[in-house]
Each structure stands twice: as C-alpha cells, then as structure tokens.
Design a protein around this motif. Sequence first.
Motif, PDB file in Angstrom:
ATOM      1  N   GLY A  54       0.767  -1.229   0.000  1.00 36.70           N
ATOM      2  CA  GLY A  54       0.000   0.000   0.000  1.00 36.70           C
ATOM      3  C   GLY A  54       0.802   1.286   0.000  1.00 36.70           C
ATOM      4  N   ARG A  55       2.131   1.196  -0.085  1.00 38.81           N
ATOM      5  CA  ARG A  55       2.979   2.391  -0.134  1.00 38.81           C
ATOM      6  C   ARG A  55       3.989   2.242  -1.259  1.00 38.81           C
ATOM      7  NH1 ARG A  55       6.207   3.588   4.846  1.00 38.81           N
ATOM      8  NH2 ARG A  55       6.634   5.449   3.588  1.00 38.81           N
ATOM      9  N   PRO A  56       4.630   3.355  -1.673  1.00 41.45           N
ATOM     10  CA  PRO A  56       5.649   3.224  -2.721  1.00 41.45           C
ATOM     11  C   PRO A  56       6.741   2.246  -2.316  1.00 41.45           C
ATOM     12  CG  PRO A  56       5.102   5.530  -2.360  1.00 41.45           C
ATOM     13  CD  PRO A  56       4.410   4.760  -1.273  1.00 41.45           C
ATOM     14  N   ALA A  57       7.204   1.464  -3.282  1.00 44.37           N
ATOM     15  CA  ALA A  57       8.305   0.530  -3.025  1.00 44.37           C
ATOM     16  C   ALA A  57       9.532   1.293  -2.539  1.00 44.37           C
ATOM     17  CB  ALA A  57       8.634  -0.243  -4.302  1.00 44.37           C
ATOM     18  N   LEU A  58      10.389   0.602  -1.802  1.00 43.31           N
ATOM     19  CA  LEU A  58      11.521   1.272  -1.155  1.00 43.31           C
ATOM     20  C   LEU A  58      12.411   1.992  -2.161  1.00 43.31           C
ATOM     21  CD1 LEU A  58      12.437   1.436   1.859  1.00 43.31           C
ATOM     22  CD2 LEU A  58      14.209  -0.227   1.256  1.00 43.31           C
ATOM     23  N   HIS A  59      12.657   1.366  -3.313  1.00 42.12           N
ATOM     24  CA  HIS A  59      13.532   2.007  -4.296  1.00 42.12           C
ATOM     25  C   HIS A  59      12.870   3.213  -4.952  1.00 42.12           C
ATOM     26  CE1 HIS A  59      11.097  -0.614  -6.865  1.00 42.12           C
ATOM     27  NE2 HIS A  59      11.480   0.106  -7.904  1.00 42.12           N
ATOM     28  N   ARG A  60      11.536   3.270  -4.920  1.00 43.75           N
ATOM     29  CA  ARG A  60      10.841   4.461  -5.425  1.00 43.75           C
ATOM     30  C   ARG A  60      11.008   5.623  -4.456  1.00 43.75           C
ATOM     31  NH1 ARG A  60       9.986   3.681 -10.746  1.00 43.75           N
ATOM     32  NH2 ARG A  60       9.023   1.651 -11.134  1.00 43.75           N
ATOM     33  N   LEU A  61      11.135   5.318  -3.173  1.00 48.79           N
ATOM     34  CA  LEU A  61      11.287   6.373  -2.170  1.00 48.79           C
ATOM     35  C   LEU A  61      12.724   6.861  -2.049  1.00 48.79           C
ATOM     36  CD1 LEU A  61       9.098   4.843   0.685  1.00 48.79           C
ATOM     37  CD2 LEU A  61       8.518   6.816  -0.734  1.00 48.79           C
ATOM     38  N   HIS A  62      13.695   5.940  -2.192  1.00 44.34           N
ATOM     39  CA  HIS A  62      15.081   6.286  -1.852  1.00 44.34           C
ATOM     40  C   HIS A  62      16.092   6.002  -2.955  1.00 44.34           C
ATOM     41  CE1 HIS A  62      13.615   6.763   2.257  1.00 44.34           C
ATOM     42  NE2 HIS A  62      13.069   5.567   2.159  1.00 44.34           N
ATOM     43  N   GLY A  63      15.650   5.449  -4.068  1.00 48.51           N
ATOM     44  CA  GLY A  63      16.578   5.122  -5.146  1.00 48.51           C
ATOM     45  C   GLY A  63      17.058   3.684  -5.057  1.00 48.51           C
ATOM     46  N   VAL A  64      17.473   3.156  -6.206  1.00 47.87           N
ATOM     47  CA  VAL A  64      17.870   1.749  -6.295  1.00 47.87           C
ATOM     48  C   VAL A  64      19.105   1.419  -5.463  1.00 47.87           C
ATOM     49  CG1 VAL A  64      18.724  -0.035  -7.878  1.00 47.87           C
ATOM     50  CG2 VAL A  64      16.720   1.335  -8.500  1.00 47.87           C
ATOM     51  N   PRO A  65      20.199   2.195  -5.531  1.00 49.22           N
ATOM     52  CA  PRO A  65      21.402   1.790  -4.775  1.00 49.22           C
ATOM     53  C   PRO A  65      21.156   1.655  -3.274  1.00 49.22           C
ATOM     54  CG  PRO A  65      21.975   3.455  -6.405  1.00 49.22           C
ATOM     55  CD  PRO A  65      20.476   3.385  -6.363  1.00 49.22           C
ATOM     56  N   LEU A  66      20.472   2.631  -2.667  1.00 48.99           N
ATOM     57  CA  LEU A  66      20.226   2.553  -1.230  1.00 48.99           C
ATOM     58  C   LEU A  66      19.303   1.385  -0.891  1.00 48.99           C
ATOM     59  CD1 LEU A  66      19.800   6.308  -0.166  1.00 48.99           C
ATOM     60  CD2 LEU A  66      21.824   4.853   0.013  1.00 48.99           C
ATOM     61  N   ALA A  67      18.307   1.127  -1.740  1.00 47.01           N
ATOM     62  CA  ALA A  67      17.386   0.020  -1.469  1.00 47.01           C
ATOM     63  C   ALA A  67      18.106  -1.323  -1.558  1.00 47.01           C
ATOM     64  CB  ALA A  67      16.213   0.070  -2.444  1.00 47.01           C
ATOM     65  N   ILE A  68      18.983  -1.491  -2.538  1.00 49.21           N
ATOM     66  CA  ILE A  68      19.755  -2.740  -2.637  1.00 49.21           C
ATOM     67  C   ILE A  68      20.575  -2.948  -1.373  1.00 49.21           C
ATOM     68  CG2 ILE A  68      21.692  -3.858  -3.803  1.00 49.21           C
ATOM     69  CD1 ILE A  68      20.676  -2.685  -6.419  1.00 49.21           C
ATOM     70  N   ASN A  69      21.228  -1.885  -0.911  1.00 48.15           N
ATOM     71  CA  ASN A  69      22.061  -2.007   0.277  1.00 48.15           C
ATOM     72  C   ASN A  69      21.242  -2.396   1.507  1.00 48.15           C
ATOM     73  OD1 ASN A  69      24.705  -1.634   1.580  1.00 48.15           O
ATOM     74  ND2 ASN A  69      23.663   0.026   2.668  1.00 48.15           N
ATOM     75  N   VAL A  70      20.048  -1.840   1.643  1.00 48.00           N
ATOM     76  CA  VAL A  70      19.179  -2.194   2.765  1.00 48.00           C
ATOM     77  C   VAL A  70      18.772  -3.665   2.667  1.00 48.00           C
ATOM     78  CG1 VAL A  70      16.871  -1.828   3.732  1.00 48.00           C
ATOM     79  CG2 VAL A  70      18.367   0.120   3.273  1.00 48.00           C
ATOM     80  N   GLY A  71      18.428  -4.131   1.463  1.00 46.69           N
ATOM     81  CA  GLY A  71      18.095  -5.541   1.294  1.00 46.69           C
ATOM     82  C   GLY A  71      19.258  -6.441   1.668  1.00 46.69           C
ATOM     83  N   ASP A  72      20.468  -6.058   1.250  1.00 41.20           N
ATOM     84  CA  ASP A  72      21.651  -6.843   1.598  1.00 41.20           C
ATOM     85  C   ASP A  72      21.849  -6.896   3.107  1.00 41.20           C
ATOM     86  OD1 ASP A  72      22.141  -7.241  -1.087  1.00 41.20           O
ATOM     87  OD2 ASP A  72      23.707  -5.704  -1.221  1.00 41.20           O
ATOM     88  N   ALA A  73      21.649  -5.756   3.776  1.00 43.20           N
ATOM     89  CA  ALA A  73      21.831  -5.712   5.228  1.00 43.20           C
ATOM     90  C   ALA A  73      20.807  -6.582   5.944  1.00 43.20           C
ATOM     91  CB  ALA A  73      21.747  -4.264   5.722  1.00 43.20           C
ATOM     92  N   LEU A  74      19.540  -6.528   5.513  1.00 44.75           N
ATOM     93  CA  LEU A  74      18.511  -7.364   6.137  1.00 44.75           C
ATOM     94  C   LEU A  74      18.810  -8.847   5.923  1.00 44.75           C
ATOM     95  CD1 LEU A  74      15.243  -5.409   5.296  1.00 44.75           C
ATOM     96  CD2 LEU A  74      16.333  -5.629   7.527  1.00 44.75           C
ATOM     97  N   HIS A  75      19.429  -9.172   4.783  1.00 46.61           N
ATOM     98  CA  HIS A  75      19.856 -10.554   4.538  1.00 46.61           C
ATOM     99  C   HIS A  75      20.819 -11.009   5.634  1.00 46.61           C
ATOM    100  CE1 HIS A  75      21.507 -13.585   1.304  1.00 46.61           C
ATOM    101  NE2 HIS A  75      21.293 -14.165   2.480  1.00 46.61           N
ATOM    102  N   VAL A  76      21.778 -10.161   5.977  1.00 47.27           N
ATOM    103  CA  VAL A  76      22.748 -10.515   7.014  1.00 47.27           C
ATOM    104  C   VAL A  76      22.066 -10.664   8.375  1.00 47.27           C
ATOM    105  CG1 VAL A  76      24.818  -9.762   8.245  1.00 47.27           C
ATOM    106  CG2 VAL A  76      24.644  -9.428   5.768  1.00 47.27           C
ATOM    107  N   TYR A  77      21.140  -9.755   8.696  1.00 42.29           N
ATOM    108  CA  TYR A  77      20.430  -9.860   9.973  1.00 42.29           C
ATOM    109  C   TYR A  77      19.567 -11.114  10.025  1.00 42.29           C
ATOM    110  CZ  TYR A  77      22.118  -5.277  11.293  1.00 42.29           C
ATOM    111  OH  TYR A  77      22.940  -4.229  11.628  1.00 42.29           O
ATOM    112  N   MET A  78      19.092 -11.579   8.865  1.00 38.76           N
ATOM    113  CA  MET A  78      18.379 -12.851   8.823  1.00 38.76           C
ATOM    114  C   MET A  78      19.266 -13.975   9.352  1.00 38.76           C
ATOM    115  SD  MET A  78      17.355 -15.091   5.477  1.00 38.76           S
ATOM    116  CE  MET A  78      19.082 -15.608   5.386  1.00 38.76           C
ATOM    117  N   TRP A  79      20.520 -14.015   8.889  1.00 39.95           N
ATOM    118  CA  TRP A  79      21.425 -15.072   9.347  1.00 39.95           C
ATOM    119  C   TRP A  79      21.735 -14.930  10.832  1.00 39.95           C
ATOM    120  CZ3 TRP A  79      21.355 -19.205   6.859  1.00 39.95           C
ATOM    121  CH2 TRP A  79      21.307 -19.243   5.455  1.00 39.95           C
ATOM    122  N   GLU A  80      21.776 -13.705  11.348  1.00 40.28           N
ATOM    123  CA  GLU A  80      21.970 -13.533  12.786  1.00 40.28           C
ATOM    124  C   GLU A  80      20.813 -14.157  13.559  1.00 40.28           C
ATOM    125  OE1 GLU A  80      22.670 -10.107  16.212  1.00 40.28           O
ATOM    126  OE2 GLU A  80      22.908  -9.577  14.099  1.00 40.28           O
TER     127      GLU A  80
END
Length: 329
Positions: free
Chosen positions: A93-119
């Motif tokens: 129901g809201r703009p996708a993350l990359h629409r709000l902040h741009g593709v590079p920052l959104a990719i980096n956030v996805g990568d970081a959440l991936h690492v926290y998943m393993w934690e």
Amino acid sequence: MRPELLDRVLALLPQESGRPELRHFSEMLRDYPRRGGKGVRSELLLASARTHGLRPGSAGWEGALWLAAALELFQNWVLIHDDIEDDSEERRGRPALHRLHGVPLAINVGDALHVYMWEAVHRAGVPGGMEEFLAMIHRTAEGQHLDLTWVQHREWNLTEADYLEMVRLKTAHYTVVVPLRLGARAAGVTPDDRFTPAGLALGAAFQIRDDVLNLRGDPHLYGKEIGGDLLEGKRTLIVLHWLAQAPGEQRRVFLEQMGRDRAEKDPAAIADIHRWLLESGSVGYAQDYADAQAREGLGLLEEALADAPDQDAARELLSQMRELATREA
C-alpha cells in the motif's frame, strides 16, 4: 506479523546513530518490516512447531521464535530486491523502497537485512535450521531466475508446466515447505517427507490465487497494485492459458505490449488486455486448478500430521493452510 516477532526483528537492527546518514539507514531497515503483512510464513512455522509438540513458553520455543523472525527478515529483504527487479511501484500500500530512496540505497538495505536474517538463524540455535534456510534460498533464487529470464528475453513460448516449475521453486518452498520443516526442526523432530509434495501443491495454489487477485483483488486488501503483473510482464497460469486460445488480434496486441519495457507500455492497451483476461474463461480455469492443487496438498499434509503429538494444533495448522490456499483477499 505478530507484534512479538516484529519487536524481535526490530531489536536485531542497529539503533539510531549520531550521523544523520546512518539514522536514515536505520529507518530504511525498519520500513518494510513495519509495513506489516500477514506473516503467513512465520505463523505456519510456529503452528508446525506446536503441532510437533513444542509448547509456547518452553525453552525450545525461543528457538522457534528466532526462526520465525528470520523467516520474516528473509521475506522483507527478498521483497526489496524483488521490487527492484520487477520495477514495481508499490509494496503493502505504499511506494516501493527504491521508489522512495533510489535503487542503490534500497539494494544495500536488502543486503543488510539478509545478514540480519542469518543472525536470527544463529540465535535460534536449532539443529538443521541453517541447512533449511540455505536450501530455501537456493530454490527461491532458481525460481526467481526463471521468472526474470523469461521477462528479460521476452519469452512467451512457455507451457503451463513451465509456469508451475517456476512457482514451485520461487514461491512454494519458502511459503509452505520450509516453514513446515522448520517448525518440526524447532521441536526436535525430523520433518516428514510428505511436507515437500504437500507444500509444493499448496504453494502453487497460493501463487495462482495471488495471480488471480492481481487482476481483480481489492487494492486495499491486496497490498500491491492491481494489474501490476501485466505491467511487469509476469508469466502466469491465467495468461498462458488465455494466450493459447486468444483471438489473433488480441494475441498480437498482447505480444506487442509485452515486448515493451514497463514505462513504454500503452495504458489503454494494458487496460484492454486486463479486460480480455477477466472476460475469458482463463481466470476460472486457474481457480479450478488452484482448488485441485489445494485439495491434493491438504490431503498429503493431513496424512503427514495424522500422528503428530498435538492434534488440536494439527487441526489449526490444516485450517490455516486451507485458508491460505483458497484465499480470496
């Protein structure tokens, strides 16, 4: 997701920093988890744990909760990347993350959440948990590769079997198969072999229902843009069934539009295609197929859980799966 899981997810993430850029990063990490979602995968995991005899509040329950939190983190980082890959406009129901902040920052956030998943997986400390997550990510990535490759190559010479192979890889493993298996692992039980064929059938039913909702769902309940699959050029059972029997001119218009990038598609032509699909018998065909898959999966799952330690929890799990596979919103 349930509040206690959201609190657990947010507690893993870095707190506010003195630097404004890192405060922004902290907020971006929390964006998708805070948007909600039904939490169907984590709830299925916890239901499976209860069914296999693990009681809430027991020592082992903590491990189940961490696995459930890890599954929610998986869902969120995958969605961030998926929205970029599909050039999506909205999420929940809201703009996708990359629409709000741009593709590079959104990719980096996805990568970081991936690492926290393993934690979270590490904190769970459940034997076999890491292996289940590794298998889940491998299968999901394979299914996503099929999906993206077909879009990139404008490939429409596909069969219904091709579609079903893709969704079983991309959706069924992480939506049904692995949550069932992780719940058993959390309870110290070897997962039943029937979880895999049951989950593949139920996951296919879930995805086909989602494809139907993308064409005619309530946008307030669905959480994504209605008709977005057409704009993104998604291969669905509905479209492939319709395309095999579509009138020549409709087929020509469809393939011409699907040869364009999203931004270049003609809104009027896409609206026509949307209407043609809804007016055809292909939506009903897909729903019937999903119903058959749901019946098959539920039958196998009922057999697998016939001797489970907690039969009340087993009945609740089966009811949950029935609702998931036959959902209308």
